[in-house]
Design an enzyme around this catalytic site. Structure first.
Site, PDB file in Angstrom:
ATOM      1  N   MET A  45       0.828  -1.205   0.000  1.00 40.52           N
ATOM      2  CA  MET A  45       0.000   0.000   0.000  1.00 40.52           C
ATOM      3  C   MET A  45       0.863   1.256   0.000  1.00 40.52           C
ATOM      4  SD  MET A  45      -3.219  -0.518  -0.238  1.00 40.52           S
ATOM      5  CE  MET A  45      -3.980   0.959   0.434  1.00 40.52           C
ATOM      6  N   ASP A  70      10.358   3.546   6.476  1.00 44.19           N
ATOM      7  CA  ASP A  70      10.123   2.102   6.500  1.00 44.19           C
ATOM      8  C   ASP A  70      11.416   1.457   6.970  1.00 44.19           C
ATOM      9  OD1 ASP A  70       9.698  -0.704   5.678  1.00 44.19           O
ATOM     10  OD2 ASP A  70       8.002   0.090   4.544  1.00 44.19           O
ATOM     11  N   ALA A 121      -9.467   5.045   8.414  1.00 41.73           N
ATOM     12  CA  ALA A 121     -10.523   4.380   7.641  1.00 41.73           C
ATOM     13  C   ALA A 121     -10.133   2.918   7.424  1.00 41.73           C
ATOM     14  CB  ALA A 121     -10.738   5.059   6.294  1.00 41.73           C
ATOM     15  N   PRO A 122     -11.023   1.987   7.771  1.00 43.68           N
ATOM     16  CA  PRO A 122     -10.710   0.587   7.507  1.00 43.68           C
ATOM     17  C   PRO A 122     -10.708   0.271   6.024  1.00 43.68           C
ATOM     18  CG  PRO A 122     -12.938   0.792   8.389  1.00 43.68           C
ATOM     19  CD  PRO A 122     -12.308   2.161   8.447  1.00 43.68           C
ATOM     20  N   ASN A 123     -11.345   1.131   5.222  1.00 41.08           N
ATOM     21  CA  ASN A 123     -11.347   0.898   3.772  1.00 41.08           C
ATOM     22  C   ASN A 123     -11.466   2.227   3.036  1.00 41.08           C
ATOM     23  OD1 ASN A 123     -11.861  -0.048   1.089  1.00 41.08           O
ATOM     24  ND2 ASN A 123     -12.364  -2.021   2.023  1.00 41.08           N
ATOM     25  N   PHE A 124     -10.510   2.506   2.158  1.00 41.70           N
ATOM     26  CA  PHE A 124     -10.485   3.767   1.417  1.00 41.70           C
ATOM     27  C   PHE A 124     -11.118   3.647   0.032  1.00 41.70           C
ATOM     28  CE2 PHE A 124      -7.293   4.831   4.598  1.00 41.70           C
ATOM     29  CZ  PHE A 124      -7.550   6.174   4.826  1.00 41.70           C
ATOM     30  N   HIS A 127      -9.065 -11.921   1.186  1.00 36.65           N
ATOM     31  CA  HIS A 127      -7.858 -11.086   1.065  1.00 36.65           C
ATOM     32  C   HIS A 127      -6.650 -11.923   0.658  1.00 36.65           C
ATOM     33  CE1 HIS A 127     -10.169  -8.018   3.253  1.00 36.65           C
ATOM     34  NE2 HIS A 127      -9.276  -7.160   2.812  1.00 36.65           N
ATOM     35  N   LYS A 151      -2.029 -10.949   4.388  1.00 35.84           N
ATOM     36  CA  LYS A 151      -2.723 -10.050   5.316  1.00 35.84           C
ATOM     37  C   LYS A 151      -2.583 -10.575   6.748  1.00 35.84           C
ATOM     38  CE  LYS A 151      -7.170  -7.758   6.190  1.00 35.84           C
ATOM     39  NZ  LYS A 151      -6.563  -6.435   6.403  1.00 35.84           N
ATOM     40  N   GLY A 168     -10.624  -5.277   8.912  1.00 35.40           N
ATOM     41  CA  GLY A 168     -11.219  -4.097   9.528  1.00 35.40           C
ATOM     42  C   GLY A 168     -12.514  -3.698   8.833  1.00 35.40           C
TER      43      GLY A 168
HETATM   44  N1  LIG Z   1      -7.672   1.035   4.823  1.00 37.43           N
HETATM   45  C1  LIG Z   1      -7.564   0.473   3.616  1.00 37.43           C
HETATM   46  O1  LIG Z   1      -8.281   0.827   2.653  1.00 37.43           O
HETATM   47  C2  LIG Z   1      -6.537  -0.608   3.405  1.00 37.43           C
HETATM   48  C3  LIG Z   1      -6.357  -1.193   2.147  1.00 37.43           C
HETATM   49  C4  LIG Z   1      -5.364  -2.166   1.997  1.00 37.43           C
HETATM   50  C5  LIG Z   1      -4.577  -2.522   3.084  1.00 37.43           C
HETATM   51  N2  LIG Z   1      -4.798  -1.954   4.304  1.00 37.43           N
HETATM   52  C6  LIG Z   1      -3.958  -2.243   5.474  1.00 37.43           C
HETATM   53  O2  LIG Z   1      -2.729  -1.557   5.310  1.00 37.43           O
HETATM   54  C7  LIG Z   1      -1.702  -2.226   6.064  1.00 37.43           C
HETATM   55  C8  LIG Z   1      -0.500  -2.450   5.155  1.00 37.43           C
HETATM   56  O3  LIG Z   1      -0.828  -3.368   4.144  1.00 37.43           O
HETATM   57  P1  LIG Z   1       0.244  -3.791   3.048  1.00 37.43           P
HETATM   58  O4  LIG Z   1      -0.400  -4.861   2.254  1.00 37.43           O
HETATM   59  O5  LIG Z   1       0.816  -2.589   2.388  1.00 37.43           O
HETATM   60  O6  LIG Z   1       1.379  -4.441   4.003  1.00 37.43           O
HETATM   61  P2  LIG Z   1       2.916  -4.679   3.652  1.00 37.43           P
HETATM   62  O7  LIG Z   1       3.371  -5.764   4.584  1.00 37.43           O
HETATM   63  O8  LIG Z   1       3.109  -4.845   2.188  1.00 37.43           O
HETATM   64  O9  LIG Z   1       3.623  -3.307   4.061  1.00 37.43           O
HETATM   65  C9  LIG Z   1       3.817  -2.882   5.370  1.00 37.43           C
HETATM   66  C10 LIG Z   1       5.122  -2.083   5.403  1.00 37.43           C
HETATM   67  O10 LIG Z   1       5.242  -1.456   6.692  1.00 37.43           O
HETATM   68  C11 LIG Z   1       6.620  -1.477   7.026  1.00 37.43           C
HETATM   69  N3  LIG Z   1       6.779  -1.224   8.455  1.00 37.43           N
HETATM   70  C12 LIG Z   1       6.774  -2.111   9.483  1.00 37.43           C
HETATM   71  N4  LIG Z   1       6.958  -1.468  10.648  1.00 37.43           N
HETATM   72  C13 LIG Z   1       7.060  -0.145  10.357  1.00 37.43           C
HETATM   73  C14 LIG Z   1       7.265   1.018  11.155  1.00 37.43           C
HETATM   74  N5  LIG Z   1       7.366   0.957  12.500  1.00 37.43           N
HETATM   75  N6  LIG Z   1       7.326   2.219  10.511  1.00 37.43           N
HETATM   76  C15 LIG Z   1       7.212   2.312   9.173  1.00 37.43           C
HETATM   77  N7  LIG Z   1       7.022   1.235   8.375  1.00 37.43           N
HETATM   78  C16 LIG Z   1       6.949   0.023   8.970  1.00 37.43           C
HETATM   79  C17 LIG Z   1       7.099  -2.835   6.559  1.00 37.43           C
HETATM   80  O11 LIG Z   1       8.512  -2.905   6.439  1.00 37.43           O
HETATM   81  C18 LIG Z   1       6.367  -2.964   5.215  1.00 37.43           C
HETATM   82  O12 LIG Z   1       7.162  -2.452   4.155  1.00 37.43           O
HETATM   83  C19 LIG Z   1      -2.370  -3.516   6.581  1.00 37.43           C
HETATM   84  O13 LIG Z   1      -2.783  -3.311   7.914  1.00 37.43           O
HETATM   85  C20 LIG Z   1      -3.589  -3.688   5.683  1.00 37.43           C
HETATM   86  O14 LIG Z   1      -4.644  -4.387   6.323  1.00 37.43           O
HETATM   87  C21 LIG Z   1      -5.759  -1.013   4.472  1.00 37.43           C
END
Ligand SMILES: NC(=O)c1ccc[n+]([C@@H]2O[C@H](COP(=O)([O-])OP(=O)(O)OC[C@H]3O[C@@H](n4cnc5c(N)ncnc54)[C@H](O)[C@@H]3O)[C@@H](O)[C@H]2O)c1
Length: 218
Positions: free
Chosen positions: A13, A34, A100-103, A130, A134, A140
């Site tokens: 994301m 990151d 937001a749990p979903n954007f 998913h 995940k 969420g």
């Molecule tokens: N709200 C939404 O619409 C929506 C949509 C998709 C995913 N998500 C959520 O977004 C989150 C990320 O999903 P993803 O698929 O990108 O995960 P991902 O594992 O691909 O990416 C997470 C990143 O966070 C980094 N990270 C870990 N600890 C960190 C810290 N302390 N500071 C900064 N970076 C850190 C990791 O190294 C990794 O690169 C999940 O919780 C997922 O459920 C939300």
């Protein structure tokens, strides 16, 4: 120009958010934090107005607290952490938090239609699908959908390669069912909602705001 730093910038994301911010004329990407890039969040707080967090359930709350303590607005998309725990941090800070749990607009509409339908049909169940990486289950979005619906709504979680983020809400009544389905084909589906939140978080009336619907039909 709104200056934006992304936490989780190397993630699925986070990379999409960085590209969306870079593609917007009114936004400037000022930092990518990151551990995978060797950049801690503290290093990017100085030069930004808004922090966008898409990290992990066990780090999102600490990141949001750090951003707020530094006076930076924060937009959190990470799911699976205790949103209420963010409230006190937001209320004690001079900045706003948006979660937001979903954007994705389609998912927000699905939640609204599911809430309405649940008032007219006997029972409902949710199936959320998913990608296999995940970390949290149920999602969420599924939990929020169930919260908005009437009655006790069971949630089933499917985790498989090949999926991004889909959800079905199936409602049943005498001799009929109704299925509401939201399907995403890639992560750009979330970007208009993320950018809407980035542009609006500073002007929100409350320190903590939850749900994209609060921006779409205030
Ligand atoms: N709200 C939404 O619409 C929506 C949509 C998709 C995913 N998500 C959520 O977004 C989150 C990320 O999903 P993803 O698929 O990108 O995960 P991902 O594992 O691909 O990416 C997470 C990143 O966070 C980094 N990270 C870990 N600890 C960190 C810290 N302390 N500071 C900064 N970076 C850190 C990791 O190294 C990794 O690169 C999940 O919780 C997922 O459920 C939300």
């Amino acid at each position: 120009m709104i200056r934006v730093a992304v936490a989780g910038a190397a993630g699925r994301m986070g990379e999409a958010v960085c590209a969306a911010v870079e593609g917007a004329d009114d936004l400037e990407l000022t930092g990518r934090a990151d551990p995978a890039l060797g950049v801690p969040l503290e290093d990017v707080l100085e030069g930004c107005d808004v922090v966008v967090d898409f990290t992990r359930p066990d780090t999102a709350l600490d990141n949001a607290r750090a951003a707020l303590a530094a006076g930076r607005h924060v937009v959190v998309g990470t799911t699976g952490f205790d949103i209420e725990a963010l409230r006190s941090a937001a209320e004690a800070s001079p900045a706003n938090a948006f979660v937001a749990p979903n954007f994705a607009i389609g998912a927000v509409l699905l939640m609204r239609f599911a809430a309405e339908a649940s008032r007219h049909m006997q029972r409902a169940e949710i199936i959320e699908y998913h990608h296999a990486a995940k970390l949290d289950a149920p999602s969420g979005t599924a939990k929020r959908t169930a919260d908005l619906m009437e009655g006790d709504v069971p949630i089933h979680s499917v985790r498989l390669p090949g999926l991004v983020a889909d959800q079905d809400v199936i409602l049943g009544d005498v001799a009929q069912t109704l299925t509401l389905r939201h399907v995403t084909t890639d992560r750009t589906s979330f970007m208009p909602g993320v950018l809407l939140a980035v542009r609006n978080v500073a002007g929100l009336p409350d320190r903590l705001t939850v749900g994209l619907e609060r921006l779409l039909w205030p």
